[in-house]
Design an enzyme around this catalytic site. Structure first.
Site, PDB file in Angstrom:
ATOM      1  N   GLY A  11      -2.983   9.210  -3.396  1.00 18.96           N
ATOM      2  CA  GLY A  11      -4.294   9.573  -3.950  1.00 18.96           C
ATOM      3  C   GLY A  11      -4.367  10.948  -4.580  1.00 18.96           C
TER       4      GLY A  11
ATOM      5  N   ASP B 286       0.859  -1.185   0.000  1.00 17.98           N
ATOM      6  CA  ASP B 286       0.000   0.000   0.000  1.00 17.98           C
ATOM      7  C   ASP B 286       0.893   1.233   0.000  1.00 17.98           C
ATOM      8  OD1 ASP B 286      -2.421   1.513   0.284  1.00 17.98           O
ATOM      9  OD2 ASP B 286      -1.858   1.865   2.368  1.00 17.98           O
ATOM     10  N   SER B 287       0.276   2.386  -0.229  1.00 20.30           N
ATOM     11  CA  SER B 287       1.019   3.640  -0.157  1.00 20.30           C
ATOM     12  C   SER B 287       1.500   3.922   1.272  1.00 20.30           C
ATOM     13  CB  SER B 287       0.120   4.784  -0.623  1.00 20.30           C
ATOM     14  OG  SER B 287      -1.094   4.766   0.098  1.00 20.30           O
TER      15      SER B 287
ATOM     16  N   CYS C  94      -3.819  -1.051  -2.192  1.00 19.64           N
ATOM     17  CA  CYS C  94      -4.111   0.361  -2.415  1.00 19.64           C
ATOM     18  C   CYS C  94      -5.048   0.529  -3.611  1.00 19.64           C
ATOM     19  CB  CYS C  94      -2.797   1.087  -2.680  1.00 19.64           C
ATOM     20  SG  CYS C  94      -2.986   2.842  -2.945  1.00 19.64           S
ATOM     21  N   ASN C  95      -6.177   1.179  -3.382  1.00 21.50           N
ATOM     22  CA  ASN C  95      -7.131   1.411  -4.464  1.00 21.50           C
ATOM     23  C   ASN C  95      -6.546   2.314  -5.539  1.00 21.50           C
ATOM     24  OD1 ASN C  95     -10.146   0.515  -3.487  1.00 21.50           O
ATOM     25  ND2 ASN C  95      -8.781   0.967  -1.784  1.00 21.50           N
TER      26      ASN C  95
ATOM     27  N   CYS D 210     -11.257   2.875  -0.709  1.00 12.89           N
ATOM     28  CA  CYS D 210      -9.983   3.418  -0.230  1.00 12.89           C
ATOM     29  C   CYS D 210      -9.618   2.634   1.028  1.00 12.89           C
ATOM     30  CB  CYS D 210     -10.124   4.904   0.094  1.00 12.89           C
ATOM     31  SG  CYS D 210      -8.663   5.607   0.890  1.00 12.89           S
ATOM     32  N   THR D 211      -8.334   2.347   1.160  1.00  8.10           N
ATOM     33  CA  THR D 211      -7.864   1.525   2.282  1.00  8.10           C
ATOM     34  C   THR D 211      -8.317   2.030   3.657  1.00  8.10           C
ATOM     35  OG1 THR D 211      -5.872   2.866   2.085  1.00  8.10           O
ATOM     36  CG2 THR D 211      -5.767   0.603   1.244  1.00  8.10           C
ATOM     37  N   HIS D 212      -8.412   3.361   3.779  1.00 12.42           N
ATOM     38  CA  HIS D 212      -8.686   3.926   5.105  1.00 12.42           C
ATOM     39  C   HIS D 212     -10.167   3.943   5.480  1.00 12.42           C
ATOM     40  CE1 HIS D 212      -4.654   5.270   4.291  1.00 12.42           C
ATOM     41  NE2 HIS D 212      -4.549   5.891   5.452  1.00 12.42           N
TER      42      HIS D 212
ATOM     43  N   GLU E 243      -5.345   8.860   9.540  1.00  7.89           N
ATOM     44  CA  GLU E 243      -3.931   8.847   9.942  1.00  7.89           C
ATOM     45  C   GLU E 243      -3.749   9.529  11.298  1.00  7.89           C
ATOM     46  OE1 GLU E 243      -1.123   7.732   8.224  1.00  7.89           O
ATOM     47  OE2 GLU E 243      -2.224   6.958   6.500  1.00  7.89           O
TER      48      GLU E 243
HETATM   49  N1  DGL Z   1      -4.055   3.720  -0.030  1.00  9.59           N
HETATM   50  C1  DGL Z   1      -4.772   4.773  -0.712  1.00  9.59           C
HETATM   51  C2  DGL Z   1      -5.998   4.170  -1.438  1.00  9.59           C
HETATM   52  O1  DGL Z   1      -6.517   3.136  -1.079  1.00  9.59           O
HETATM   53  C3  DGL Z   1      -5.200   5.870   0.244  1.00  9.59           C
HETATM   54  C4  DGL Z   1      -4.046   6.677   0.804  1.00  9.59           C
HETATM   55  C5  DGL Z   1      -3.275   7.449  -0.259  1.00  9.59           C
HETATM   56  O2  DGL Z   1      -3.814   8.419  -0.840  1.00  9.59           O
HETATM   57  O3  DGL Z   1      -2.129   7.087  -0.520  1.00  9.59           O
HETATM   58  O4  DGL Z   1      -6.445   4.745  -2.399  1.00  9.59           O
END
Ligand code: DGL
Length: 279
Positions: free
Chosen positions: A50, A17-18, A80-81, A194-196, A162
């Site tokens: 993102g 993931d990011s 990560c989406n 989105c992961t979060h 976060e």
């Molecule tokens: N992991 C990113 C996603 O799922 C969200 C966080 C980012 O913007 O890096 O899109």
């Protein structure tokens, strides 16, 4: 004849993931596949993705893919989406015989299996990059043929998560503001793209206009897809269970947040500094 994954069944599953958010996927994979070793990479030096361009996200994602391949993973899960939206095909090409699953395909598959009827209305919330790419819309059309997709970018939810402001009043107001986009849409399902966002499921459910809208959590969906893939290809590990994390910056901060995300202590977090030099 045995397949590659059968020969490599004791190798770890690579998840990336990011940053920290993909731990929602790691947690779901751990729950679905407790005997698998997991190798998690979070690009904490370069998060967030993102708000970045597709080219930049793609370049980062290919560096991480190389890292995971060097570590000998048997499967790659794109948690990560934003990466799934921007670089899925490039990653699949690079990974060669290593299977690659992504959260967007898994989420779309979960929708198609949830029996929503013909031409459902599906809401998608995600980062600006994910929404702009229309990748969810394409995946849903591919799976369902006929579907109405309504998207909403929710850029403030990543920094709130976060910060750990999951149940904070500011989070409630922010979620309410974004979800208002669906006020008159009669959504059959809403994808947390989105992961979060799974961290805000409670708040989202509270403010959604209809209690009948199904919430699709991409983390759960990709864990189910990974399990199904290993079942079908005979690639299960029955002796593992390790969870190793790698980050590109600030391992201590990652540990603090990760323990909050996972609800359990983490002991092994390594830092990787030479990602760009791996090609
Ligand atoms: N992991 C990113 C996603 O799922 C969200 C966080 C980012 O913007 O890096 O899109």
């Amino acid at each position: 004849m045995t397949s590659d994954i059968q020969n490599n069944q004791h190798r770890p599953i690579g998840i990336f993931d990011s940053g920290i958010g993909g731990l929602t996927v790691a947690k779901a994979v751990k729950a679905a596949l407790p005997k698998e070793d997991i190798l998690y990479f979070g690009d904490t030096a370069r998060v967030p993705y993102g708000v970045k361009s597709e080219e930049t996200v793609r370049a980062y994602a290919l560096e991480i893919t190389q890292f995971l391949m060097d570590k000998g993973v048997k499967m790659i899960l794109i948690a990560c989406n934003t990466v799934s939206a921007s670089a899925k095909n490039d990653i699949i090409r690079k990974a060669g015989s290593i299977p690659v699953l992504d959260v967007i395909s898994a989420g779309a598959q979960a929708i198609s299996e949830s029996g929503l009827g013909s031409t459902p209305t599906v809401g998608v919330i995600g980062t600006i990059a994910t929404v702009q790419s229309k990748a969810y819309e394409e995946a849903l059309i591919q799976q369902l043929g006929s579907v109405k997709v309504i998207q909403q970018a929710c850029p403030l939810l990543v920094p709130l998560a976060e910060e750990g402001w999951i149940e904070h009043e500011v989070a409630r107001l922010t979620v309410k503001e974004y979800i208002q986009a669906f006020d008159h849409c009669h959504l059959d399902a809403l994808i947390l793209g989105c992961t979060h966002y799974p961290l805000f499921t409670g708040l989202i459910t509270d403010v959604l206009p209809s209690k009948k809208t199904s919430i699709i959590d991409s983390a759960e969906s990709i864990a189910a897809s990974a399990k199904q893939y290993l079942e079908e290809h005979g690639g299960f590990n029955t002796q593992g269970g390790l969870f190793n994390c790698f980050v590109s910056d600030r391992p201590k901060r990652f540990q603090e947040l990760a323990e909050r995300f996972l609800g359990q202590p983490l002991t092994k977090i390594d830092i990787v500094r030479d990602l760009e030099n791996r090609f």
